[in-house]
Structure formats: C-alpha cells, structure tokens
Enzyme design. Structure first.
Site, short mmCIF file in Angstrom:
data_model
loop_
_atom_site.label_atom_id
_atom_site.label_comp_id
_atom_site.label_asym_id
_atom_site.label_seq_id
_atom_site.Cartn_x
_atom_site.Cartn_y
_atom_site.Cartn_z
N THR A 169 0.87 -1.18 0.00
CA THR A 169 0.00 0.00 0.00
C THR A 169 0.91 1.23 0.00
O THR A 169 2.01 1.16 0.53
CB THR A 169 -0.83 0.01 1.31
OG1 THR A 169 -1.67 -1.12 1.32
CG2 THR A 169 -1.65 1.27 1.46
N ARG A 197 -14.08 -6.86 -1.82
CA ARG A 197 -13.45 -6.68 -0.51
C ARG A 197 -12.94 -5.24 -0.39
O ARG A 197 -12.27 -4.73 -1.27
CB ARG A 197 -12.28 -7.64 -0.33
CG ARG A 197 -11.52 -7.49 0.99
CD ARG A 197 -10.26 -6.67 0.84
NE ARG A 197 -9.41 -6.70 2.06
CZ ARG A 197 -8.32 -5.97 2.23
NH1 ARG A 197 -7.91 -5.16 1.28
NH2 ARG A 197 -7.62 -6.05 3.34
N VAL A 198 -13.28 -4.58 0.70
CA VAL A 198 -12.73 -3.26 0.98
C VAL A 198 -11.93 -3.36 2.27
O VAL A 198 -12.43 -3.85 3.28
CB VAL A 198 -13.85 -2.21 1.14
CG1 VAL A 198 -13.26 -0.85 1.52
CG2 VAL A 198 -14.67 -2.10 -0.14
N GLY A 199 -10.69 -2.94 2.22
CA GLY A 199 -9.83 -3.01 3.40
C GLY A 199 -9.81 -1.70 4.16
O GLY A 199 -10.73 -0.89 4.07
N THR A 220 -0.33 1.13 6.71
CA THR A 220 -0.15 0.04 5.76
C THR A 220 0.01 -1.26 6.56
O THR A 220 0.40 -1.22 7.72
CB THR A 220 1.10 0.25 4.87
OG1 THR A 220 1.40 -0.96 4.16
CG2 THR A 220 2.33 0.62 5.70
N HIS A 222 -1.76 -5.34 7.43
CA HIS A 222 -2.92 -6.21 7.30
C HIS A 222 -4.20 -5.42 7.55
O HIS A 222 -4.51 -5.04 8.68
CB HIS A 222 -2.81 -7.39 8.26
CG HIS A 222 -3.92 -8.37 8.09
ND1 HIS A 222 -4.85 -8.62 9.07
CD2 HIS A 222 -4.30 -9.11 7.00
CE1 HIS A 222 -5.74 -9.49 8.60
NE2 HIS A 222 -5.42 -9.81 7.36
N GLY A 223 -4.94 -5.17 6.46
CA GLY A 223 -6.09 -4.27 6.51
C GLY A 223 -7.13 -4.61 7.54
O GLY A 223 -7.63 -3.74 8.26
#
Length: 319
Positions: A169, A197-199, A220, A222-223
């Site tokens: 990211t 999927r939205v993080g 940045t 693991h969402g």
C-alpha cells in the site's frame, strides 16, 4: 507569525520486500517524497503535496497501488484510496474502483466535488466519468508480477497468506507552511481477495486520518487488523495524550499486534512538524523530507540521509 517548516513523509507499504525489488522501492519512495516536497516548497497545500506523492507511487509498478496493483480472485484490479484535509476534517475516498490510473485523484474529487466521503465500485465509476477522468483498460494496470502471483495463489497448495506479507500500500502525510496537515493512502488491496473486498485504506480513521489539532497519519499492513483497532485514529489519540509521533506509532502498532495479532506500518507527522516512520513488519519502504534533508530506509534501524540537492542530482541520473 512564525511559518511552519514544511515536512512530507511517504511509505511504499509494510511487509516483506523481496531483494530484487529493494532498489526500485527505495527509489520510488524517494522520488515521491521529493515530488511532494517540491509542491510544499512552491507554496502548495499539504493536500496538494500528499496527492502528488501518492500519485507518483500509483504510477510506479513497484507498488501495490494504481499500476502494479495485486489482483482479486477473478484476476482483476480493484483499488481503494483515501485523502483527508486536517484543516476541516474533510475527506474523500473510493473503494473497489477499476480502470483508472490514479484512484487518489478520484478520492480528492469526491472530497471536493461531492457532499459525500466515500464512493464505491459502480458509483465511483459513474462519478469518474462525470468528472472526465479518462478510463484505461484494466489490463494496463496489471504487471507481469501481479499476474504471476495471482496464478501462484490459485494453486491448490498455495498459501496466499505467505504472499500477503509483501503488501505495498502507498501513503503520504504532510504539514505545509500554514501548519495544515493532510494524509493520503492508496492500494490494490490483498492478492486474490474476494470480489468487493474493501480493506482499511478507504476507511477514515483506519487507512488514514488528519487533524490540525494533533497531526496526520497513513497506515499500511494487514487491513482487517488495522480496521479492528482503527489504527490511524488510535495513533492521533495517543499524540493527543502527549506522546511523540514515534512513541504513539509504536504504542498503537504494539497494541494491534498483541490484541489481534496484526502487523503493519505507519507514517506520522504531528502539528509541530515532528515525524516518524515505524513498522512491526520485517520492512517498510519510507522517505521523508524536512529542512531540505532527505531521510529514507527500508529495514528497521536503517536510515540514509542526503541533502535534497544531492538527491535531486542522483534522481536525474537515475538512482
């Protein structure tokens, strides 16, 4: 009135950066920081600077944002981005957007041209058309590397989690000469993620947050973990309690690790112009410019220092 010294900090993602990509990642964050700083030096706003820095990394195939984004389960690029202005807490974000080169530009238009804060998928696409943002074929955003990884992750014995460590990211935070702060974050998300999927990136307070009263941060890692602890807002909360950017970042990252087992990285600038780039992953590419000095690194404890003039020369000569 004492004017602030402008500061920009950028990251190119936390995780594991494979050896053959190190140089490209270093060069990419340095270029982005120098571009953002130039905007600030020319009197541009913090919002202008973070948008410019993130756009530079979206256009760089080394990073998981814009061109070079990872692919979802269907082999398509779906991108998320957010931008926020610390002056009035205005923010704009887009999620699951396809076929545009610079999601961060679209996020800024959402912030400035609509009454909304987040547009998704088809709606974001229609809005981009209305705003005259050129559409590009989805293929144009796909690099050989992303496709290879996607294929690998489809194999029955693959472990996509293994690859998630190499995330990338991108983000930027800045303070301008007026003392306004801003943040911007952009990503292609998780490799082989479910469609839609939205993080954390598109979510205010998770992927980023900016408030002139305390500072700005971009995250940045693991969402899903970042969302659980609302990491960006948590860091600013710690700064509001009197912590320095570095201690606030470490405290929040540590909490995320112990509470939900999540790893990540953050960049922070506070309202006094003090900055930090911290991570609990193996690596995070980052760069910052303050007082015409460029600092950058990838590994924990690694920090290179160059004058901006020196950096611009090597930039022109190609790293």
């Amino acid at each position: 009135l004492g004017r602030m010294k402008p500061v920009i900090v950028v990251h190119g993602g936390a995780g594991r950066i494979f050896k053959e990509r190190e140089e490209g990642c270093r060069a990419g964050v340095v270029r982005a920081a120098l571009r953002g700083y130039r905007v600030l030096k020319q009197g541009g706003t913090a919002v202008d600077a973070v948008e410019e820095a993130v756009r530079s990394m979206e256009d760089d195939p080394h990073f998981n944002a814009g061109c070079g984004s990872v692919l979802n389960e269907k082999g398509e690029v779906e991108m998320d981005a957010i931008i926020m202005d610390g002056k009035n807490l205005n923010s704009g974000a887009v999620s699951a957007v396809k076929c545009i080169a610079n999601p961060i530009k679209l996020a800024r238009l959402v912030m400035e041209k609509t009454k909304h804060m987040l547009l998704t998928d088809h709606g974001a696409h229609l809005f981009a058309q209305t705003m005259g943002i050129p559409e590009i074929p989805g293929e144009k955003l796909i690099t050989e590397r992303s496709r290879e990884r996607w294929k690998k992750n489809l194999e029955p014995d693959s472990n996509p989690e293994e690859f998630q460590k190499d995330l990338g990211t991108v983000g930027a935070v800045a303070i301008d000469s007026e003392g306004n702060v801003a943040c911007a974050t952009s990503t292609g998300g998780l490799s082989n993620k479910l469609i839609g999927r939205v993080g954390d990136t598109a979510c205010i307070g998770s992927g980023g947050y900016a408030d002139n009263h305390s500072g700005a941060t971009s995250t940045t890692g693991h969402g899903e973990s970042i969302m659980k602890v609302v990491l960006a807002r948590l860091i600013l909360y710690h700064m509001e309690q009197g912590m320095s950017p570095e201690v606030a970042a470490d405290t929040a990252l540590d909490y995320m690790k112990t509470r939900v087992g999540g790893l990540g990285g953050v960049i922070v600038v506070n309202k006094a112009g003090e900055w930090a780039a911290r991570f609990s992953t193996k690596q995070m590419s980052w760069a910052t410019v303050k007082d015409d000095n460029l600092h950058y690194g990838i590994y924990a404890g690694e920090e290179h220092l160059k004058s901006v003039d020196e950096a611009l020369v090597s930039e022109r000569e190609g790293f």
